[in-house]
Design a protein around this motif. Structure first.
Motif, PDB file in Angstrom:
ATOM      1  N   LEU A 168      28.948  64.881 -28.668  1.00 18.60           N
ATOM      2  CA  LEU A 168      29.507  63.967 -29.601  1.00 18.60           C
ATOM      3  C   LEU A 168      30.239  63.325 -28.656  1.00 18.60           C
ATOM      4  CD1 LEU A 168      30.103  63.518 -32.540  1.00 18.60           C
ATOM      5  CD2 LEU A 168      32.105  65.711 -32.187  1.00 18.60           C
ATOM      6  N   THR A 169      30.560  61.816 -28.723  1.00 21.23           N
ATOM      7  CA  THR A 169      31.280  61.412 -27.973  1.00 21.23           C
ATOM      8  C   THR A 169      32.471  60.422 -28.944  1.00 21.23           C
ATOM      9  OG1 THR A 169      29.379  60.538 -26.502  1.00 21.23           O
ATOM     10  CG2 THR A 169      31.161  59.505 -26.051  1.00 21.23           C
ATOM     11  N   HIS A 170      33.932  61.047 -28.749  1.00 21.52           N
ATOM     12  CA  HIS A 170      34.718  59.724 -29.234  1.00 21.52           C
ATOM     13  C   HIS A 170      35.354  58.832 -28.904  1.00 21.52           C
ATOM     14  CE1 HIS A 170      38.620  59.705 -30.671  1.00 21.52           C
ATOM     15  NE2 HIS A 170      38.459  59.437 -31.807  1.00 21.52           N
ATOM     16  N   PHE A 171      35.776  58.206 -29.582  1.00 20.97           N
ATOM     17  CA  PHE A 171      36.646  56.926 -28.549  1.00 20.97           C
ATOM     18  C   PHE A 171      37.044  55.654 -29.140  1.00 20.97           C
ATOM     19  CE2 PHE A 171      31.837  55.672 -28.591  1.00 20.97           C
ATOM     20  CZ  PHE A 171      32.001  54.040 -29.165  1.00 20.97           C
ATOM     21  N   LYS A 172      37.544  55.158 -28.699  1.00 23.70           N
ATOM     22  CA  LYS A 172      38.844  53.967 -29.662  1.00 23.70           C
ATOM     23  C   LYS A 172      38.853  52.333 -28.648  1.00 23.70           C
ATOM     24  CE  LYS A 172      41.954  56.691 -31.722  1.00 23.70           C
ATOM     25  NZ  LYS A 172      43.450  57.369 -31.943  1.00 23.70           N
ATOM     26  N   GLU A 196      35.233  54.114 -44.057  1.00 26.55           N
ATOM     27  CA  GLU A 196      34.706  54.430 -43.172  1.00 26.55           C
ATOM     28  C   GLU A 196      33.036  53.514 -43.033  1.00 26.55           C
ATOM     29  OE1 GLU A 196      32.877  58.661 -43.478  1.00 26.55           O
ATOM     30  OE2 GLU A 196      34.381  59.410 -43.587  1.00 26.55           O
ATOM     31  N   GLY A 234      26.331  58.684 -36.825  1.00 25.05           N
ATOM     32  CA  GLY A 234      27.708  58.896 -36.527  1.00 25.05           C
ATOM     33  C   GLY A 234      28.364  58.188 -37.873  1.00 25.05           C
ATOM     34  N   VAL A 254      32.443  55.128 -38.592  1.00 27.70           N
ATOM     35  CA  VAL A 254      33.822  55.284 -37.630  1.00 27.70           C
ATOM     36  C   VAL A 254      34.292  54.878 -38.807  1.00 27.70           C
ATOM     37  CG1 VAL A 254      32.331  53.292 -35.584  1.00 27.70           C
ATOM     38  CG2 VAL A 254      33.137  52.430 -38.056  1.00 27.70           C
ATOM     39  N   GLU A 255      36.134  54.649 -37.875  1.00 22.63           N
ATOM     40  CA  GLU A 255      36.913  55.111 -38.851  1.00 22.63           C
ATOM     41  C   GLU A 255      37.582  53.317 -38.316  1.00 22.63           C
ATOM     42  OE1 GLU A 255      38.250  59.363 -39.978  1.00 22.63           O
ATOM     43  OE2 GLU A 255      39.428  58.461 -38.973  1.00 22.63           O
ATOM     44  N   SER A 278      38.272  54.293 -35.089  1.00 22.97           N
ATOM     45  CA  SER A 278      38.279  55.414 -33.795  1.00 22.97           C
ATOM     46  C   SER A 278      36.324  55.315 -34.831  1.00 22.97           C
ATOM     47  CB  SER A 278      38.582  55.909 -34.664  1.00 22.97           C
ATOM     48  OG  SER A 278      38.615  56.932 -34.079  1.00 22.97           O
ATOM     49  N   CYS A 279      36.024  56.069 -33.002  1.00 23.03           N
ATOM     50  CA  CYS A 279      34.178  56.033 -33.381  1.00 23.03           C
ATOM     51  C   CYS A 279      33.597  57.134 -33.062  1.00 23.03           C
ATOM     52  CB  CYS A 279      33.168  54.884 -32.331  1.00 23.03           C
ATOM     53  SG  CYS A 279      33.561  53.560 -32.494  1.00 23.03           S
ATOM     54  N   TYR A 280      32.920  58.349 -33.828  1.00 22.04           N
ATOM     55  CA  TYR A 280      32.627  59.759 -33.592  1.00 22.04           C
ATOM     56  C   TYR A 280      30.632  59.470 -33.703  1.00 22.04           C
ATOM     57  CZ  TYR A 280      36.609  60.396 -35.433  1.00 22.04           C
ATOM     58  OH  TYR A 280      38.475  60.922 -34.876  1.00 22.04           O
TER      59      TYR A 280
END
Length: 187
Positions: free
Chosen positions: A44-48, A145, A160, A162-163, A181-183
């Motif tokens: 699980l990668t999270h980035f903005k 979302e 996944g 995004v928000e 904000s990507c999950y």
């Protein structure tokens, strides 16, 4: 006449080859997941990133290719985009990639878009990789979302969400900066 006979003979031969190729049972096959790297543990990668939608000036990154049906809403309008994705809110911060695709006015009674775009990364670990986003964006909502429906490169088989949160908007010309904000689940 000889050319016509030769042409017909070739056509008959091709038809015979195609019809004897089988009934299509060998068209599909089961594959070993390891061949595609699917035996690895999922991450699980999270980035903005910050998405800059520029409609004004000499070099807009969003171009309307289909005007709306009426002057009272955006419904029916289609805009193509090649928007910068940056590391921070200011437009002159580090460019991480581009958001390429389109958004279309899909709601008659509110400002709602169908978003179809790829985030194409051009720097760092994910250089050359993409995620594909396809979903509904009600632009006046505080948080929107949308699903991630795929990817390429290091994001192959991605899924996944995004928000999206609007950080800045110019109501006169439509320019905007949106935080994504990507999950991302990927191998």
């Amino acid at each position: 006449m000889a050319k016509l006979i030769f042409f017909l003979a070739v056509q008959i031969l091709l038809l015979a080859v195609v019809s004897s190729a089988g009934d299509g049972e060998d068209f599909f096959r089961t594959m070993d997941r390891k061949l595609l790297g699917l035996h690895k543990k999922e991450k699980l990668t999270h980035f903005k990133v910050y998405w800059h939608d520029i409609l004004s000036g000499p070099n807009p990154t969003s171009i309307m290719i289909q005007p709306p049906v009426t002057n009272t809403s955006y419904f029916g309008a289609i805009s193509m985009i090649d928007n910068a994705l940056t590391a921070k809110v200011p437009m002159n911060s580090t460019v991480l990639g581009q958001a390429q695709g389109f958004y279309a006015g899909a709601a008659q009674k509110e400002l709602g878009f169908l978003m179809a775009m790829n985030f194409a990364f051009k720097t760092g670990k994910y250089n050359g990789s993409t995620i594909a986003i396809l979903g509904r964006n009600t632009a006046m909502s505080e948080v929107r979302e949308m699903p991630i429906v795929g990817g390429s490169g290091l994001f192959r088989f991605a899924r996944g969400y995004v928000e999206a949160r609007t950080k800045w908007i110019n109501l006169k010309n439509g320019d905007a900066t949106v935080e994504y904000s990507c999950y991302v689940l990927h191998y």
